[in-house]
Scaffold this motif. Structure first.
Motif, PDB file in Angstrom:
ATOM      1  N   LEU A  12       0.811  -1.221   0.000  1.00 35.36           N
ATOM      2  CA  LEU A  12       0.000   0.000   0.000  1.00 35.36           C
ATOM      3  C   LEU A  12       0.845   1.271   0.000  1.00 35.36           C
ATOM      4  CD1 LEU A  12      -2.693  -1.069   2.627  1.00 35.36           C
ATOM      5  CD2 LEU A  12      -3.003  -0.954   0.149  1.00 35.36           C
ATOM      6  N   PHE A  13       1.998   1.229   0.707  1.00 38.71           N
ATOM      7  CA  PHE A  13       2.772   2.456   0.920  1.00 38.71           C
ATOM      8  C   PHE A  13       4.219   2.377   0.427  1.00 38.71           C
ATOM      9  CE2 PHE A  13      -0.748   2.762   3.847  1.00 38.71           C
ATOM     10  CZ  PHE A  13      -1.108   4.090   3.757  1.00 38.71           C
ATOM     11  N   GLY A  14       4.614   1.259  -0.154  1.00 35.49           N
ATOM     12  CA  GLY A  14       5.952   1.152  -0.706  1.00 35.49           C
ATOM     13  C   GLY A  14       6.881   0.310   0.140  1.00 35.49           C
ATOM     14  N   LYS A  15       7.869  -0.269  -0.490  1.00 37.77           N
ATOM     15  CA  LYS A  15       8.814  -1.164   0.181  1.00 37.77           C
ATOM     16  C   LYS A  15       9.512  -0.449   1.339  1.00 37.77           C
ATOM     17  CE  LYS A  15      12.383  -4.585  -0.782  1.00 37.77           C
ATOM     18  NZ  LYS A  15      11.591  -5.629  -0.111  1.00 37.77           N
ATOM     19  N   GLY A  16       9.578  -1.129   2.471  1.00 34.51           N
ATOM     20  CA  GLY A  16      10.212  -0.564   3.655  1.00 34.51           C
ATOM     21  C   GLY A  16       9.338   0.391   4.437  1.00 34.51           C
ATOM     22  N   ALA A  17       8.067   0.527   4.057  1.00 33.55           N
ATOM     23  CA  ALA A  17       7.156   1.452   4.740  1.00 33.55           C
ATOM     24  C   ALA A  17       6.982   1.059   6.205  1.00 33.55           C
ATOM     25  CB  ALA A  17       5.806   1.475   4.039  1.00 33.55           C
ATOM     26  N   GLU A  18       6.838   2.055   7.049  1.00 34.91           N
ATOM     27  CA  GLU A  18       6.582   1.849   8.473  1.00 34.91           C
ATOM     28  C   GLU A  18       5.430   2.740   8.906  1.00 34.91           C
ATOM     29  OE1 GLU A  18      10.095   2.606  10.696  1.00 34.91           O
ATOM     30  OE2 GLU A  18      11.234   0.944   9.805  1.00 34.91           O
ATOM     31  N   LEU A  19       4.657   2.270   9.870  1.00 30.82           N
ATOM     32  CA  LEU A  19       3.587   3.089  10.435  1.00 30.82           C
ATOM     33  C   LEU A  19       4.193   4.128  11.363  1.00 30.82           C
ATOM     34  CD1 LEU A  19       0.936   0.351  11.294  1.00 30.82           C
ATOM     35  CD2 LEU A  19       0.872   1.957   9.375  1.00 30.82           C
ATOM     36  N   THR A  20       3.732   5.357  11.248  1.00 33.75           N
ATOM     37  CA  THR A  20       4.211   6.430  12.117  1.00 33.75           C
ATOM     38  C   THR A  20       3.090   6.866  13.047  1.00 33.75           C
ATOM     39  OG1 THR A  20       3.674   8.065  10.408  1.00 33.75           O
ATOM     40  CG2 THR A  20       5.938   7.239  10.488  1.00 33.75           C
ATOM     41  N   VAL A  21       3.445   7.215  14.264  1.00 34.95           N
ATOM     42  CA  VAL A  21       2.457   7.482  15.309  1.00 34.95           C
ATOM     43  C   VAL A  21       1.827   8.862  15.138  1.00 34.95           C
ATOM     44  CG1 VAL A  21       2.072   7.722  17.788  1.00 34.95           C
ATOM     45  CG2 VAL A  21       3.682   6.002  16.937  1.00 34.95           C
TER      46      VAL A  21
END
Length: 200
Positions: free
Chosen positions: A23-32
């Motif tokens: 959904l957001f690209g390789k290596g994407a992480e959720l940010t708070v």
């Protein structure tokens, strides 16, 4: 006996890491964006569109439906889950059963659309069963155990009511709070800071 915080859980999505990266690209992480009442849980800055469809009974024509900008809650889980109110599910044409979180086998299908890609979910869309998070100490104080079904009474000046069929969930990782969805919250006019009483 002490009262229980009653929180309204609006529509949201849980995803696994694989889905997040699609959904957001390789290596994407959720940010708070905002921490939630349950320890370690947060609303993220990342949002997705939930896509369903409705079928015209007369013509059989399929029309796409879309709920834009739905928050992803973090951290990532081992499975994908979409939590909707019954009103959301009907408006999107998604057959979402009432289930406890994690019980997604055979649940509703939908599509998630992000800025970098989309994911078709063959299952995972549910209307979350109302529930109370408790620590073991809380459960002992209230005289209940994990999996018990109780009621929660909400009192106000306009729409006091008792919600039945509330499942008790007990874990050291939890903080005491009852979660209802937006339909239920509106039924009780439960705006602002709301507390309820456990009913056995």
């Amino acid at each position: 006996m002490k009262e229980i915080l009653v929180e309204t859980s609006a529509r949201h999505v849980h995803v696994n890491q694989e889905t997040l990266e699609i959904l957001f690209g390789k290596g994407a992480e959720l940010t708070v964006k905002k921490m939630l009442s349950q320890p370690g849980q947060f609303a993220s800055d990342q949002k997705v569109d939930i896509v369903g469809y409705k079928i015209n009974r007369a013509t059989g024509e399929k029309t796409e439906t879309r709920q834009k900008g739905v928050s992803i809650l973090g951290p990532c889980r081992a499975f994908n889950q979409v939590e909707l109110s019954a009103t959301d599910a009907r408006s999107l044409g998604i057959n979402a059963p009432v289930r406890e979180s994690g019980d997604i086998a055979g649940s509703g299908a939908c599509k998630l659309v992000g800025p970098c890609g989309e994911v078709e979910l063959t299952e995972g869309a549910i209307v979350a069963k109302r529930h109370i998070h408790m620590t073991p100490k809380d459960a002992e104080e209230f005289g209940v155990k994990n999996g018990d079904i109780v009621g929660i009474e909400i009192c106000n000046d306009v729409r006091s009511l008792i919600f039945k069929d509330v499942v008790v969930r007990v874990s050291e990782k939890f903080a005491l709070a009852c979660h209802i969805d937006t339909d239920e919250s509106n039924a009780a006019m439960a705006s602002g800071l709301v507390y309820g009483r456990l009913v056995k």
